[in-house]
Design an enzyme around this catalytic site. Sequence first.
Site, PDB file in Angstrom:
ATOM      1  N   ASP A 128       0.849  -1.211   0.000  1.00  0.00           N
ATOM      2  CA  ASP A 128       0.000   0.000   0.000  1.00  0.00           C
ATOM      3  C   ASP A 128       0.879   1.252   0.000  1.00  0.00           C
ATOM      4  O   ASP A 128       0.566   2.240  -0.663  1.00  0.00           O
ATOM      5  CB  ASP A 128      -0.918   0.005   1.232  1.00  0.00           C
ATOM      6  N   HIS A 155      -5.489  -3.470   5.533  1.00  0.00           N
ATOM      7  CA  HIS A 155      -5.090  -3.803   4.163  1.00  0.00           C
ATOM      8  C   HIS A 155      -6.284  -4.358   3.387  1.00  0.00           C
ATOM      9  O   HIS A 155      -6.283  -5.497   2.940  1.00  0.00           O
ATOM     10  CB  HIS A 155      -3.928  -4.812   4.190  1.00  0.00           C
TER      11      HIS A 155
HETATM   12  C1  LMR Z   1      -2.716  -6.659  -2.967  1.00  0.00           C
HETATM   13  O1  LMR Z   1      -2.881  -5.647  -2.283  1.00  0.00           O
HETATM   14  O2  LMR Z   1      -2.384  -6.604  -4.168  1.00  0.00           O
HETATM   15  C2  LMR Z   1      -2.859  -8.006  -2.325  1.00  0.00           C
HETATM   16  O3  LMR Z   1      -3.418  -7.879  -1.041  1.00  0.00           O
HETATM   17  C3  LMR Z   1      -3.630  -8.991  -3.142  1.00  0.00           C
HETATM   18  C4  LMR Z   1      -5.090  -8.629  -3.340  1.00  0.00           C
HETATM   19  O4  LMR Z   1      -5.932  -9.530  -3.268  1.00  0.00           O
HETATM   20  O5  LMR Z   1      -5.394  -7.484  -3.606  1.00  0.00           O
END
Ligand code: LMR
Length: 319
Positions: A128, A155
């Site tokens: 991120d 997240h």
């Molecule tokens: C991401 O941020 O790319 C990972 O957590 C995978 C997803 O499923 O998005």
Amino acid sequence: MNPLISDLALYDIANTPGVAADLSHTNTTCSVKGYAGEEQLADALKGCDLVIIPAGVPRKPGMTRDDLFKINAGIVAGLTQACAENCPKAMINMISNPVNSTVPIAAEVLKDAGVYDPRRLMGVTHLDVMRARTFVSRSKGGDPNTIDIPVVGGHAGVTILPLLSQTRPFPKGGFTAEEARALTHRIQNGGTEVVDAKAGAGSATLSMAAAAAEFAHSCLRGLNGERNVLEHAFVESRLVPGCAFFASKVRLGRVGVEKVLGLGKLSDAEAAGLKALTPELSASIRKGFDFARASIPALTSSSTANAGSRLAAAPGLGA
Ligand code: LMR
């Protein structure tokens, strides 16, 4: 290739000897060994200082990270139990989604085993931060490698909260409200952008690997005694009431997270974002706790091998 790694142990339910042979031909002094199958999990973990867990199934278009809970929760619980038994002092970097729930699951499993140290358990949210740096530098200029943008919360979707008002160096002219809204939306949905582009073939792997490698390197720098190593991670935290875990800037040291740093001054829009994310993040954390409490009796009454057989039952694993 990282000079701070002397031994690399790769574990998966299959195919790791080939990956290890392949990697071991690179110009490194690091020893690389592949462990395949549940019966080799304990040997893979013994002596590890840092365990990176990316195991589990990825999203397909239309899915949220929480939709992975059913399969990935059990995988994470089994692997964490094996860590508790074989390398109880290792730092754990948790990548498996949904991170907002898998980190609380791991915490409960480690607690039950009597080896939980909150400083050593970290959910990896570094992708991120990489996305925030990259998207902001593309739209406002600057070098993504030197720009600093805190990304806090969790997240998944709205729980990912970039604090653009704290961007350093702050871009000339700042961000209009519309620019801040659009950039925030893109950072929050960066994972989905990749999932959609891959059209059913999985989620981010290469950028995730780059993020995991950078974050692991910072953990190893801290472990090695380097001072003032700053990163963002999803860790046990008292910053936000109702969220026992929260992503924020942390200082890493010999034992993992030495200090959870504060959120700083938020803009009005960021304060509203924080308020909006709290119920979802808090529910995801609770979901992880509830799952762990319900599954720990089965986990601890079975051997590591049995915990591993849950891994074997899950399709499409990558560890
Ligand atoms: C991401 O941020 O790319 C990972 O957590 C995978 C997803 O499923 O998005």
